[in-house]
Design an enzyme around this catalytic site. Structure first.
Site, short mmCIF file in Angstrom:
data_model
loop_
_atom_site.label_atom_id
_atom_site.label_comp_id
_atom_site.label_asym_id
_atom_site.label_seq_id
_atom_site.Cartn_x
_atom_site.Cartn_y
_atom_site.Cartn_z
N ASP A 65 0.84 -1.20 0.00
CA ASP A 65 0.00 0.00 0.00
C ASP A 65 0.88 1.25 0.00
O ASP A 65 0.61 2.22 -0.72
CB ASP A 65 -0.91 0.03 1.23
N ASP A 85 -12.92 -4.12 1.75
CA ASP A 85 -13.87 -4.96 2.49
C ASP A 85 -14.22 -4.24 3.79
O ASP A 85 -13.44 -4.27 4.74
CB ASP A 85 -13.27 -6.33 2.77
N ASP A 95 -2.51 2.23 6.95
CA ASP A 95 -1.91 2.29 5.62
C ASP A 95 -2.98 2.50 4.56
O ASP A 95 -2.79 3.24 3.60
CB ASP A 95 -1.15 1.00 5.31
#
Length: 126
Positions: A65, A85, A95
């Site tokens: 990320d 999600d 992050d």
């Protein structure tokens, strides 16, 4: 000379099937983009659509990320598709938030779900 536009693709574990299907559905358009993806997501995309050239970075929780965030901050990423999600706690949530903040600061199109990603592909990736 213009550079090839770059799209960053990321998906949380429970959304990786959606990302693979997204890549299959938009394969023709994605062929014209430089694709960077976090590790496992990139692998799933390659399995689903072997013809796509995907640069796999580290896994999201292991720095992927942040790698994509660095590419955004240097102007190398033109679009971010991040299938989040919202129902599963993420240990690397800070992050994730930092990545979304960078996409907002640098004003790049960002989709966090399949419906928005489809619209971006229809309008920006033509």
């Amino acid at each position: 000379m213009s550079r090839t536009r770059c799209i960053a693709l990321i998906a949380h574990d429970q959304k990786k099937d959606d990302m693979a299907e997204f890549a299959r559905r938009h394969q023709a358009k994605l062929m014209n983009w430089r694709i960077v993806a976090t590790g496992t997501t990139g692998g799933r995309i390659k399995d689903a659509v072997p013809e796509l050239d995907v640069t796999r970075l580290k896994s999201g929780p292991l720095g992927g990320d942040q790698q994509i965030g660095a590419l955004i901050s240097t102007g190398e990423v033109d679009m971010l598709v991040f299938f989040v999600d919202p129902l599963t706690p993420m240990p690397h949530d800070v992050d994730v938030k930092a990545l979304m903040r960078l996409a907002t600061v640098y004003d790049i199109p960002m989709a966090l779900n399949l419906a928005t990603a489809d619209i971006l592909m229809q309008t920006l990736a033509a």
